[in-house]
Design a protein around this motif. Structure first.
Motif, PDB file in Angstrom:
ATOM      1  N   MET A 205      16.661 -22.879  28.406  1.00 15.93           N
ATOM      2  CA  MET A 205      16.833 -24.125  27.421  1.00 15.93           C
ATOM      3  C   MET A 205      15.455 -25.111  27.791  1.00 15.93           C
ATOM      4  N   ARG A 206      15.172 -25.294  28.928  1.00 15.10           N
ATOM      5  CA  ARG A 206      14.085 -26.263  29.181  1.00 15.10           C
ATOM      6  C   ARG A 206      12.826 -26.008  28.652  1.00 15.10           C
ATOM      7  N   ASN A 207      12.499 -24.468  28.864  1.00 11.94           N
ATOM      8  CA  ASN A 207      11.115 -24.166  28.356  1.00 11.94           C
ATOM      9  C   ASN A 207      11.312 -23.898  26.740  1.00 11.94           C
ATOM     10  N   ILE A 208      12.096 -23.653  26.048  1.00 19.08           N
ATOM     11  CA  ILE A 208      12.210 -23.317  24.590  1.00 19.08           C
ATOM     12  C   ILE A 208      12.023 -24.655  24.133  1.00 19.08           C
ATOM     13  N   THR A 209      12.780 -25.729  24.755  1.00 23.70           N
ATOM     14  CA  THR A 209      12.676 -26.888  24.006  1.00 23.70           C
ATOM     15  C   THR A 209      11.587 -27.872  24.195  1.00 23.70           C
ATOM     16  N   ALA A 210      10.949 -27.310  25.492  1.00 26.23           N
ATOM     17  CA  ALA A 210       9.571 -28.086  25.749  1.00 26.23           C
ATOM     18  C   ALA A 210       8.512 -27.446  24.657  1.00 26.23           C
ATOM     19  N   LEU A 211       8.560 -26.184  24.403  1.00 27.47           N
ATOM     20  CA  LEU A 211       7.868 -25.444  23.232  1.00 27.47           C
ATOM     21  C   LEU A 211       8.085 -26.165  21.963  1.00 27.47           C
ATOM     22  N   MET A 212       9.285 -26.521  21.714  1.00 29.01           N
ATOM     23  CA  MET A 212       9.530 -27.096  20.328  1.00 29.01           C
ATOM     24  C   MET A 212       8.886 -28.442  20.288  1.00 29.01           C
ATOM     25  N   LEU A 213       9.042 -29.038  21.301  1.00 34.30           N
ATOM     26  CA  LEU A 213       8.318 -30.432  21.559  1.00 34.30           C
ATOM     27  C   LEU A 213       6.846 -30.201  21.402  1.00 34.30           C
ATOM     28  N   LEU A 214       6.047 -29.331  22.036  1.00 35.41           N
ATOM     29  CA  LEU A 214       4.704 -29.011  21.924  1.00 35.41           C
ATOM     30  C   LEU A 214       4.570 -28.689  20.322  1.00 35.41           C
ATOM     31  N   ASP A 215       5.400 -27.993  19.665  1.00 42.69           N
ATOM     32  CA  ASP A 215       5.293 -27.665  18.470  1.00 42.69           C
ATOM     33  C   ASP A 215       5.106 -29.084  17.506  1.00 42.69           C
ATOM     34  N   PHE A 216       6.134 -29.511  17.883  1.00 44.77           N
ATOM     35  CA  PHE A 216       6.259 -31.075  17.018  1.00 44.77           C
ATOM     36  C   PHE A 216       5.104 -31.908  17.097  1.00 44.77           C
ATOM     37  N   MET A 217       4.589 -32.029  18.259  1.00 44.66           N
ATOM     38  CA  MET A 217       3.398 -32.698  18.633  1.00 44.66           C
ATOM     39  C   MET A 217       1.979 -32.395  17.854  1.00 44.66           C
ATOM     40  N   ARG A 218       2.027 -30.913  17.849  1.00 42.09           N
ATOM     41  CA  ARG A 218       0.775 -30.383  17.193  1.00 42.09           C
ATOM     42  C   ARG A 218       0.670 -30.547  15.617  1.00 42.09           C
ATOM     43  N   LYS A 219       2.033 -30.375  15.148  1.00 45.91           N
ATOM     44  CA  LYS A 219       2.086 -30.417  13.658  1.00 45.91           C
ATOM     45  C   LYS A 219       1.971 -31.870  13.244  1.00 45.91           C
ATOM     46  N   ASN A 220       2.532 -32.930  14.167  1.00 41.88           N
ATOM     47  CA  ASN A 220       2.499 -34.357  13.711  1.00 41.88           C
ATOM     48  C   ASN A 220       1.014 -34.664  13.892  1.00 41.88           C
ATOM     49  N   LEU A 221       0.269 -33.964  14.812  1.00 41.45           N
ATOM     50  CA  LEU A 221      -1.233 -34.845  15.121  1.00 41.45           C
ATOM     51  C   LEU A 221      -2.298 -33.914  14.253  1.00 41.45           C
ATOM     52  N   VAL A 222      -1.873 -32.818  13.495  1.00 35.55           N
ATOM     53  CA  VAL A 222      -2.814 -32.105  12.867  1.00 35.55           C
ATOM     54  C   VAL A 222      -3.698 -32.708  11.905  1.00 35.55           C
ATOM     55  N   ASN A 223      -3.163 -33.848  11.039  1.00 34.77           N
ATOM     56  CA  ASN A 223      -3.898 -34.453  10.202  1.00 34.77           C
ATOM     57  C   ASN A 223      -4.755 -35.465  10.805  1.00 34.77           C
ATOM     58  N   GLU A 224      -4.518 -35.857  11.930  1.00 30.79           N
ATOM     59  CA  GLU A 224      -5.378 -36.743  12.728  1.00 30.79           C
ATOM     60  C   GLU A 224      -6.618 -36.251  13.324  1.00 30.79           C
ATOM     61  N   ILE A 225      -6.705 -34.757  13.454  1.00 28.60           N
ATOM     62  CA  ILE A 225      -7.727 -33.996  14.224  1.00 28.60           C
ATOM     63  C   ILE A 225      -8.693 -33.755  13.437  1.00 28.60           C
ATOM     64  N   GLY A 226      -8.747 -33.194  12.095  1.00 29.46           N
ATOM     65  CA  GLY A 226      -9.742 -33.025  11.297  1.00 29.46           C
ATOM     66  C   GLY A 226      -9.759 -31.644  11.002  1.00 29.46           C
ATOM     67  N   LEU A 227     -10.327 -31.207   9.669  1.00 30.73           N
ATOM     68  CA  LEU A 227     -10.500 -29.802   9.332  1.00 30.73           C
ATOM     69  C   LEU A 227     -11.414 -28.988  10.120  1.00 30.73           C
ATOM     70  N   GLY A 228     -12.595 -29.461  10.698  1.00 28.13           N
ATOM     71  CA  GLY A 228     -13.363 -28.685  11.392  1.00 28.13           C
ATOM     72  C   GLY A 228     -12.931 -28.217  12.568  1.00 28.13           C
ATOM     73  N   HIS A 229     -12.121 -29.083  13.030  1.00 30.39           N
ATOM     74  CA  HIS A 229     -11.417 -28.692  14.569  1.00 30.39           C
ATOM     75  C   HIS A 229     -10.349 -27.460  14.276  1.00 30.39           C
ATOM     76  N   GLN A 230      -9.583 -27.632  13.312  1.00 24.46           N
ATOM     77  CA  GLN A 230      -8.838 -26.598  12.779  1.00 24.46           C
ATOM     78  C   GLN A 230      -9.364 -25.309  12.574  1.00 24.46           C
ATOM     79  N   MET A 231     -10.408 -25.520  12.004  1.00 26.59           N
ATOM     80  CA  MET A 231     -11.035 -24.228  11.419  1.00 26.59           C
ATOM     81  C   MET A 231     -11.519 -23.375  12.810  1.00 26.59           C
ATOM     82  N   ILE A 232     -12.303 -24.164  13.576  1.00 23.14           N
ATOM     83  CA  ILE A 232     -12.594 -23.421  14.849  1.00 23.14           C
ATOM     84  C   ILE A 232     -11.392 -23.030  15.717  1.00 23.14           C
ATOM     85  N   PHE A 233     -10.201 -23.600  15.801  1.00 22.95           N
ATOM     86  CA  PHE A 233      -9.161 -23.027  16.388  1.00 22.95           C
ATOM     87  C   PHE A 233      -8.592 -21.840  15.575  1.00 22.95           C
ATOM     88  N   GLN A 234      -8.630 -21.982  14.471  1.00 21.51           N
ATOM     89  CA  GLN A 234      -8.071 -20.398  13.785  1.00 21.51           C
ATOM     90  C   GLN A 234      -9.086 -19.510  14.054  1.00 21.51           C
TER      91      GLN A 234
END
Length: 375
Positions: free
Chosen positions: A338-367
């Motif tokens: 439970m600790r690891n899966i909920t931590a992953l879910m927290l990371l997923d939450f952070m990434r999705k909430n910050l994606v609009n703050e990072i910029g399109l160029g950064h996202q294109m490089i990651f993809q």
């Protein structure tokens, strides 16, 4: 767990599916109580539930239930300096605490990030923080051998499987690849005061005057950090609260978002540490990972016989199984799973909430990187 609106029990599986939780497994290797650092202040037993102490930063100003964080308070033709912005971000809200058990009903993963944290993220980017790096500050419940470390494995030798239900988490795992192992701020026996002590720092990487926290945030340009410090063996709740607030303030000053975590155990007997953690998160509008809530409906609340260490799955040799099988429902019903899966879910939450703050160029490089890795 009880739904406050209708007083009907909430099924754990239904609750976790709101966040897409799966299964995992890991083990802990904490030191005993007698091995705890002397850095923490000694005092009397923890106060009762209604007496969770307020920190020294709180004032006698009128209380408010609304966020007092407002960068627009200053005249628009006089922008705040960097120092003024950080002072504003480090100013706690003066709000009433939750009722004694109300924290237990808080979500496992936050619903949103506060404007305060979004502004801090932007400041961190200006300071050179890397949006794809994460730090971990904690005790034996956070060392990478048992917590998140498997997610840095290469695809050819990975020790985890997500299953169909949680396959969407692979993008988040890829996004923070390189963050899960290493680091100098997670160590068995480390308590909330020891993180400032050079005696607990790794001399191979840290300066002579640095504690583990300062060393970690200097070496690793992480954008946020898990903070999971459970050990308070001397029972000094006031000391624990004051030191945890110092940890939060220092982390904020470095342009890093602190993610506070509740703990599964209740060694103090009255949940006073978890309540204190929650209140600090509320006053500084920090993301809270309510790990305690995630283990309440699994066998033994995810705790071993000593009621501190987390339970784990066994392999065919009846030893600790170091692999994560998130598609196996029996393995999610362990403390480490439970600790690891909920931590992953927290990371997923952070990434999705910050994606609009990072910029399109950064996202294109990651993809593009992700496509190359998986092709």
């Amino acid at each position: 767990m009880i739904n406050k609106n209708n007083n009907e029990p909430i099924n754990r599986r239904e609750l976790l599916k709101l966040f897409g939780f799966g299964s995992a497994l890991l083990l802990s290797s904490c030191v005993s109580k007698s091995q705890n650092t002397n850095a923490e202040n000694s005092s009397t037993l923890p106060p009762k539930a209604s007496d969770v102490p307020k920190t020294s930063s709180e004032t006698d100003a009128p209380k408010s239930t609304e966020s007092e964080f407002s960068p627009t308070d200053a005249p628009t033709d006089l922008p705040l300096s960097l120092e003024e912005e950080f002072l504003q971000i480090q100013q706690p809200l003066n709000i009433d605490p939750l009722s004694e058990d109300e924290w237990m009903s808080l979500p496992i993963v936050p619903e949103k990030l506060s404007q305060r944290m979004l502004r801090l993220f932007a400041l961190g980017q200006e300071m050179g923080r890397d949006a794809r790096l994460v730090s971990v500050l904690g005790d034996c419940q956070t060392i990478p051998s048992y917590f998140l470390g498997n997610f840095d494995d290469s695809l050819s030798s990975s020790r985890y499987t997500l299953g169909d239900e949680y396959a969407y988490l692979q993008e988040t795992i890829d996004y923070y690849k390189g963050s899960y192992k290493g680091g100098v701020a997670a160590k068995g026996g480390q308590n909330v005061a020891a993180v400032f002590s050079p005696l607990w720092a790794n001399p191979e990487f840290c300066k002579s005057d640095e504690g583990p926290l300062a060393c970690e945030l200097r070496l690793k340009k992480s954008v946020f950090t898990f903070i999971s410090l459970e050990e308070n063996w001397k029972g000094d709740l006031v000391g624990y609260v004051n030191n945890l607030e110092k940890v939060v303030l220092y982390t904020l000053s470095q342009g890093v978002i602190p993610i506070l975590s509740t703990k599964a155990n209740n060694l103090e007997g009255d949940h006073s540490i978890n309540r204190a953690i929650v209140e600090i998160a509320r006053r500084y509008e920090l993301p809270l990972w309510n790990f305690w809530a995630s283990v309440q409906d699994i066998p033994k609340q995810g705790l071993d016989a000593d009621r501190f260490h987390l339970t784990f799955s066994l392999n065919l040799a009846n030893n600790f199984d170091s692999r994560f099988y998130f598609q196996d429902s029996t393995q999610i019903d362990t403390g480490w799973g439970m600790r690891n899966i909920t931590a992953l879910m927290l990371l997923d939450f952070m990434r999705k909430n910050l994606v609009n703050e990072i910029g399109l160029g950064h996202q294109m490089i990651f993809q593009l990187e992700r496509w190359i890795r998986h092709s």
